[in-house]
Motif scaffolding. Structure first.
Motif, PDB file in Angstrom:
ATOM      1  N   PRO A 363     -22.759  22.252  59.843  1.00 37.32           N
ATOM      2  CA  PRO A 363     -22.738  22.477  58.393  1.00 37.32           C
ATOM      3  C   PRO A 363     -21.859  23.657  58.029  1.00 37.32           C
ATOM      4  N   ASP A 364     -21.281  23.581  56.871  1.00 37.16           N
ATOM      5  CA  ASP A 364     -20.539  24.714  56.329  1.00 37.16           C
ATOM      6  C   ASP A 364     -21.541  25.571  55.564  1.00 37.16           C
ATOM      7  N   GLN A 365     -21.887  26.713  56.129  1.00 31.44           N
ATOM      8  CA  GLN A 365     -22.926  27.531  55.524  1.00 31.44           C
ATOM      9  C   GLN A 365     -22.649  29.006  55.783  1.00 31.44           C
ATOM     10  N   PRO A 366     -23.138  29.880  54.926  1.00 31.87           N
ATOM     11  CA  PRO A 366     -22.939  31.308  55.146  1.00 31.87           C
ATOM     12  C   PRO A 366     -23.729  31.769  56.362  1.00 31.87           C
ATOM     13  N   ALA A 367     -23.255  32.818  56.991  1.00 28.59           N
ATOM     14  CA  ALA A 367     -23.918  33.351  58.173  1.00 28.59           C
ATOM     15  C   ALA A 367     -24.096  34.850  58.030  1.00 28.59           C
ATOM     16  N   TYR A 368     -25.004  35.408  58.815  1.00 30.50           N
ATOM     17  CA  TYR A 368     -25.151  36.854  58.826  1.00 30.50           C
ATOM     18  C   TYR A 368     -23.900  37.481  59.428  1.00 30.50           C
ATOM     19  N   GLY A 369     -23.461  38.574  58.862  1.00 29.25           N
ATOM     20  CA  GLY A 369     -22.297  39.269  59.380  1.00 29.25           C
ATOM     21  C   GLY A 369     -21.026  38.964  58.621  1.00 29.25           C
ATOM     22  N   VAL A 370     -21.111  38.854  57.299  1.00 25.94           N
ATOM     23  CA  VAL A 370     -19.929  38.617  56.471  1.00 25.94           C
ATOM     24  C   VAL A 370     -19.088  39.895  56.437  1.00 25.94           C
ATOM     25  N   PRO A 371     -17.780  39.808  56.730  1.00 25.83           N
ATOM     26  CA  PRO A 371     -16.949  41.010  56.707  1.00 25.83           C
ATOM     27  C   PRO A 371     -17.008  41.705  55.354  1.00 25.83           C
ATOM     28  N   LEU A 372     -16.973  43.026  55.389  1.00 23.83           N
ATOM     29  CA  LEU A 372     -16.922  43.795  54.154  1.00 23.83           C
ATOM     30  C   LEU A 372     -15.567  43.632  53.493  1.00 23.83           C
ATOM     31  N   ASP A 373     -15.534  43.786  52.182  1.00 22.63           N
ATOM     32  CA  ASP A 373     -14.254  43.753  51.475  1.00 22.63           C
ATOM     33  C   ASP A 373     -13.340  44.858  51.999  1.00 22.63           C
ATOM     34  N   PRO A 374     -12.027  44.623  52.017  1.00 25.13           N
ATOM     35  CA  PRO A 374     -11.103  45.691  52.423  1.00 25.13           C
ATOM     36  C   PRO A 374     -11.319  46.941  51.573  1.00 25.13           C
ATOM     37  N   GLY A 375     -11.190  48.091  52.213  1.00 29.71           N
ATOM     38  CA  GLY A 375     -11.389  49.349  51.512  1.00 29.71           C
ATOM     39  C   GLY A 375     -12.416  50.204  52.213  1.00 29.71           C
ATOM     40  N   THR A 376     -12.945  51.173  51.511  1.00 32.28           N
ATOM     41  CA  THR A 376     -13.897  52.128  52.076  1.00 32.28           C
ATOM     42  C   THR A 376     -15.274  51.922  51.462  1.00 32.28           C
ATOM     43  N   HIS A 377     -16.279  51.904  52.317  1.00 28.98           N
ATOM     44  CA  HIS A 377     -17.654  51.677  51.874  1.00 28.98           C
ATOM     45  C   HIS A 377     -18.545  52.745  52.501  1.00 28.98           C
ATOM     46  N   ARG A 378     -19.398  53.332  51.706  1.00 28.59           N
ATOM     47  CA  ARG A 378     -20.417  54.231  52.255  1.00 28.59           C
ATOM     48  C   ARG A 378     -21.760  53.503  52.194  1.00 28.59           C
ATOM     49  N   LEU A 379     -22.384  53.345  53.353  1.00 28.34           N
ATOM     50  CA  LEU A 379     -23.673  52.685  53.439  1.00 28.34           C
ATOM     51  C   LEU A 379     -24.716  53.758  53.704  1.00 28.34           C
ATOM     52  N   ALA A 380     -25.401  54.162  52.649  1.00 23.50           N
ATOM     53  CA  ALA A 380     -26.323  55.294  52.751  1.00 23.50           C
ATOM     54  C   ALA A 380     -27.513  55.079  51.840  1.00 23.50           C
ATOM     55  N   GLY A 381     -28.687  54.985  52.444  1.00 19.87           N
ATOM     56  CA  GLY A 381     -29.913  54.946  51.671  1.00 19.87           C
ATOM     57  C   GLY A 381     -30.523  56.321  51.595  1.00 19.87           C
ATOM     58  N   PRO A 382     -31.616  56.483  50.860  1.00 22.66           N
ATOM     59  CA  PRO A 382     -32.260  57.796  50.759  1.00 22.66           C
ATOM     60  C   PRO A 382     -32.882  58.272  52.062  1.00 22.66           C
ATOM     61  N   ASP A 383     -33.082  57.348  53.026  1.00 26.46           N
ATOM     62  CA  ASP A 383     -33.567  57.748  54.339  1.00 26.46           C
ATOM     63  C   ASP A 383     -33.037  56.751  55.360  1.00 26.46           C
ATOM     64  N   ARG A 384     -33.329  56.986  56.642  1.00 24.31           N
ATOM     65  CA  ARG A 384     -32.770  56.153  57.711  1.00 24.31           C
ATOM     66  C   ARG A 384     -33.263  54.705  57.638  1.00 24.31           C
ATOM     67  N   VAL A 385     -34.511  54.522  57.209  1.00 27.98           N
ATOM     68  CA  VAL A 385     -35.039  53.169  57.099  1.00 27.98           C
ATOM     69  C   VAL A 385     -34.265  52.383  56.048  1.00 27.98           C
ATOM     70  N   GLN A 386     -34.000  53.009  54.918  1.00 27.30           N
ATOM     71  CA  GLN A 386     -33.318  52.313  53.831  1.00 27.30           C
ATOM     72  C   GLN A 386     -31.811  52.213  54.056  1.00 27.30           C
ATOM     73  N   THR A 387     -31.246  53.096  54.877  1.00 26.07           N
ATOM     74  CA  THR A 387     -29.842  52.923  55.247  1.00 26.07           C
ATOM     75  C   THR A 387     -29.664  51.620  56.026  1.00 26.07           C
ATOM     76  N   ALA A 388     -30.594  51.335  56.947  1.00 24.58           N
ATOM     77  CA  ALA A 388     -30.534  50.074  57.684  1.00 24.58           C
ATOM     78  C   ALA A 388     -30.715  48.883  56.756  1.00 24.58           C
ATOM     79  N   VAL A 389     -31.595  49.009  55.769  1.00 18.73           N
ATOM     80  CA  VAL A 389     -31.797  47.939  54.796  1.00 18.73           C
ATOM     81  C   VAL A 389     -30.517  47.701  53.999  1.00 18.73           C
ATOM     82  N   LEU A 390     -29.863  48.780  53.576  1.00 20.71           N
ATOM     83  CA  LEU A 390     -28.625  48.650  52.805  1.00 20.71           C
ATOM     84  C   LEU A 390     -27.533  47.982  53.637  1.00 20.71           C
ATOM     85  N   ALA A 391     -27.423  48.356  54.925  1.00 11.79           N
ATOM     86  CA  ALA A 391     -26.423  47.729  55.789  1.00 11.79           C
ATOM     87  C   ALA A 391     -26.660  46.229  55.888  1.00 11.79           C
ATOM     88  N   SER A 392     -27.922  45.820  55.984  1.00 10.98           N
ATOM     89  CA  SER A 392     -28.233  44.393  56.049  1.00 10.98           C
ATOM     90  C   SER A 392     -27.819  43.697  54.759  1.00 10.98           C
TER      91      SER A 392
END
Length: 698
Positions: A363-392
């Motif tokens: 099937p043609d379907q989305p998968a986990y691990g979609v590349p980020l858009d070109p450019g710079t991204h900061r992935l930062a939550g208010p704590d380490r647990v939420q930083t991992a959530v934001l990355a997901s």
């Protein structure tokens, strides 16, 4: 006699990696970005195995497209739960064998034929010596269960002779007497008549088989060898002609009974899903399968249709009768589908007896691990647990795309150093958890990103991650328990993960084995993305010594030391002190040791740089502080999925070696397309981010 270096282990530049790693690294050309919206395209049909040629004519070669199959009757998935990329086992009726096949070709070291002389799958002759009884396989199933020491168990049926075989090589008699058909008798399965034509297993390892001659569906516990009647003759649930069985993600049974497809709930309730008494007609269904999302697939005549969880039916393949044609699955004809199996990633396998081929529909379907858009991204939550959530959230913009997830303790890196490699093997997010329960943010993200029937891996025992976390996960996804990877210590846990990486096809006898200090985090996190890119494994040293578990792994998997790569001074010292003489020169020659953690991560990252003459190569780069581990751990897992390096930096400014690594990635054909900064400005300052972002080219 060894020549011991004095003082600091020598700094070995990138050249130390070239011989071992260059051939394993492939450039990422033309990296794409996540679209704002996604629309599925048509599912694609391809030939998995078989030429379709005359089986009496010898094949001209080996491999999936150069071998004649005689009569592929059934197909099953041989994958660990949650992996989603396992091989397929094929029952070729007239040859009487079960063979293994994946999308890339036959399993290394084997031909697509009876495997008696190689791996041993389909070794029916161990039960029935050649010349006494021919075993003709019509049904096949593969079970991953904790009831056996084997990684998996293969089951196959012969309804003519009246046997059901099982075992890691199919060499054990599980049920049937080989005598005339009769009603199955509860009790020892090997003493009961059973002329089964189809077989399936549930999540607990229970084996289910249909016996059309007796009108019965039976269940067998492989641990005790005891048989019981589930439905049909002798039970309160009537069946007329049970010919196929499949198990859903909730362990509900689905059966082809005459010209109907029915669902049998645990309480014995029977629901007609297709055929008389339903809104979906079928003429002569021959095979069924159920995906991890609950989708039901039915082969009927020359068509395959699917029923989703809402009850909507869709044509999958076989609009007309004829020879299968690769391409758009709906437009392809089918001959006579006799077996179906669906992998965790949604790939459907179809055994077509008339075409003498096994096909896949992807099937043609989305998968986990979609590349980020070109450019710079900061992935930062208010704590380490939420930083991992934001990355997901950023790597999985589409819901329900992760078939697996890894959970690790938020306040200790002991079990997590190899955990990032586990996540990349599974193409899964890695989350950090603290306290006795999932935080609301983590619970919400797990519910959003996970498929309906995922596998959740917890690193460490209940002292590291409380059992209440498992209970919280179960409430989110019932019928799918968590699995713990917990050794006697951090070294044993890492070795267990390395074994799993190899088992799931993420490593083999040609890929590197990286050694890092188990009592510090920088080198282990920096090497994780390179291990993912090269298919390598990550093991831990006990400071400047090899613990027994790591030494034993190396002795079993790389006795020559040619694949062993010590990373960092402590790991190199451990090789110097404890590796056997026969492996020393090779292993120490592969060592990667920088003057500090930043230079070591830079040397590892430079292995991603393209060579002169390579095509233009776009590389995503991760950046995390080298002064703490949680954000770097999240980054290591994410970059393993995105196939780019993770660089470490001091908080305030880039280290000179980090700047040099970025420059090497943008030299010649190299381009840094995306920069992902893990953690807030208190971890990687805005100034350091700007310095790194200067190397990004859109």
């Amino acid at each position: 006699m060894r020549i011991r270096p004095t003082g600091h282990i020598r700094h070995l530049p990138r050249l130390a990696l070239v011989g071992l790693l260059t051939s394993l690294l492939s450039p990422v050309v033309g990296a794409s970005s996540a679209a704002a919206a996604w629309e599925p395209g048509p599912a694609r049909l391809a030939v998995l195995a078989g030429t379709g040629g005359d089986p009496s004519v010898p094949s001209t070669g080996f491999g999936r497209l150069a071998t004649n199959l005689a009569g592929p009757m059934a197909v099953a998935v041989g994958e660990a739960p949650g992996v989603g990329t396992g091989e397929f086992a094929i029952a070729d009726r007239w040859v009487g064998s079960v063979v293994w096949q994946d999308a890339a070709g036959v399993r290394p070291g084997t031909a697509l034929q009876d495997l008696l002389g190689s791996v041993g799958f389909g070794a029916w002759w161990q039960v029935f010596p050649q010349g006494t009884t021919d075993f003709v396989a019509t049904g096949v199933a593969v079970s991953h269960t904790h009831r056996t020491n084997d990684a998996f168990t293969v089951y196959a049926t012969d309804p003519v002779m009246g046997y059901l075989l099982g075992g890691n090589d199919g060499s054990s008699l599980l049920a049937g007497t080989g005598r005339a058909p009769g009603i199955p008798v509860p009790g020892p399965a090997s003493a009961s008549p059973l002329h089964a034509n189809a077989v399936a297993t549930d999540s607990r390892g229970t084996v289910y088989a249909t016996d059309p001659s007796a009108g019965s569906l039976v269940a067998i516990d492989p641990a005790t060898g005891l048989l019981r009647l589930v439905a049909g003759t002798g039970t309160a649930v009537p069946l007329t002609n049970p010919r196929a069985v499949a198990v859903g993600p909730d362990d509900a049974l689905h059966v082809i009974d005459g010209n109907a497809v029915v669902r049998l709930a645990a309480d014995g309730t029977k629901t007609v899903l297709a055929g008389p008494g339903s809104d979906h007609p079928v003429d002569a269904p021959t095979a069924i399968a159920v995906g991890v999302d609950g989708t039901l697939y039915v082969a009927d005549g020359h068509t395959v249709t699917s029923r989703d969880s809402a009850g909507a039916w869709t044509l999958v393949a076989g609009r007309t009768h004829g020879t299968p044609v690769p391409g758009d699955a709906v437009d392809s004809p089918l001959g006579q589908p006799t077996g179906l199996a669906v992998r965790g990633d949604g790939t459907l396998a179809i055994s077509d007896r008339e075409a003498r081929q096994v096909l896949t529909v992807t099937p043609d379907q989305p998968a986990y691990g979609v590349p980020l858009d070109p450019g710079t991204h900061r992935l930062a939550g208010p704590d380490r647990v939420q930083t991992a959530v934001l990355a997901s959230r950023r790597l999985a913009p589409f819901d329900h795309t992760a078939t697996s997830v890894v959970l690790a303790r938020a306040d200790s890196y002991a079990d997590s150093l190899a955990g990032a490699r586990l996540a990349s093997t599974l193409s899964a997010p890695l989350f950090l958890t603290s306290g006795d329960h999932l935080t609301p943010e983590l619970r919400a993200e797990l519910d959003r990103v996970l498929t309906r029937s995922p596998r959740v891996y917890v690193l460490g025992d209940s002292r590291a991650v409380p059992i209440t976390i498992d209970e919280d996960v179960y409430r989110l996804r019932p019928f799918r328990d968590t699995e713990r990877l917990a050794g006697s210590d951090r070294f044993d846990t890492a070795a267990q993960i390395a074994d799993r990486v190899e088992w799931w096809g993420g490593a083999d006898e040609t890929t590197p084995v990286f050694l890092v200090n188990g009592w510090n985090y920088p080198d282990g996190l920096a090497v994780s993305a390179l291990a993912a890119r090269t298919g390598g494994q990550v093991l831990l040293t006990d400071g400047d010594h090899l613990p027994e578990r790591t030494a034993r792994f190396l002795a079993e998997h790389d006795p020559s030391g040619s694949r062993t790569v010590p990373v960092g001074g402590a790991a190199a010292e451990a090789v110097e002190n404890d590796i056997p003489d026969r492996a020393y020169e090779n292993a120490i020659g592969n060592a990667v040791v920088g003057a500090d953690r930043y230079e070591t991560s830079a040397v590892l990252a430079s292995a991603f740089a393209p060579e002169t003459g390579d095509p233009v190569t776009e590389t995503p780069v991760g950046l995390a502080t080298g002064e703490n581990w949680p954000d770097a751990l999240v980054g290591a897992a994410a970059m393993g999925v995105l196939a780019g390096p993770l660089l470490l930096t001091p908080t305030e400014h880039l280290a000179p070696s980090t700047t040099s690594a970025l420059r090497s990635l943008t030299t010649g054909p190299g381009r840094v397309s995306t920069l992902a900064v893990f953690g807030g400005a208190d971890r990687v300052s805005d100034s350091a981010q700007r310095e790194a972002a200067a190397f990004v080219r859109r």
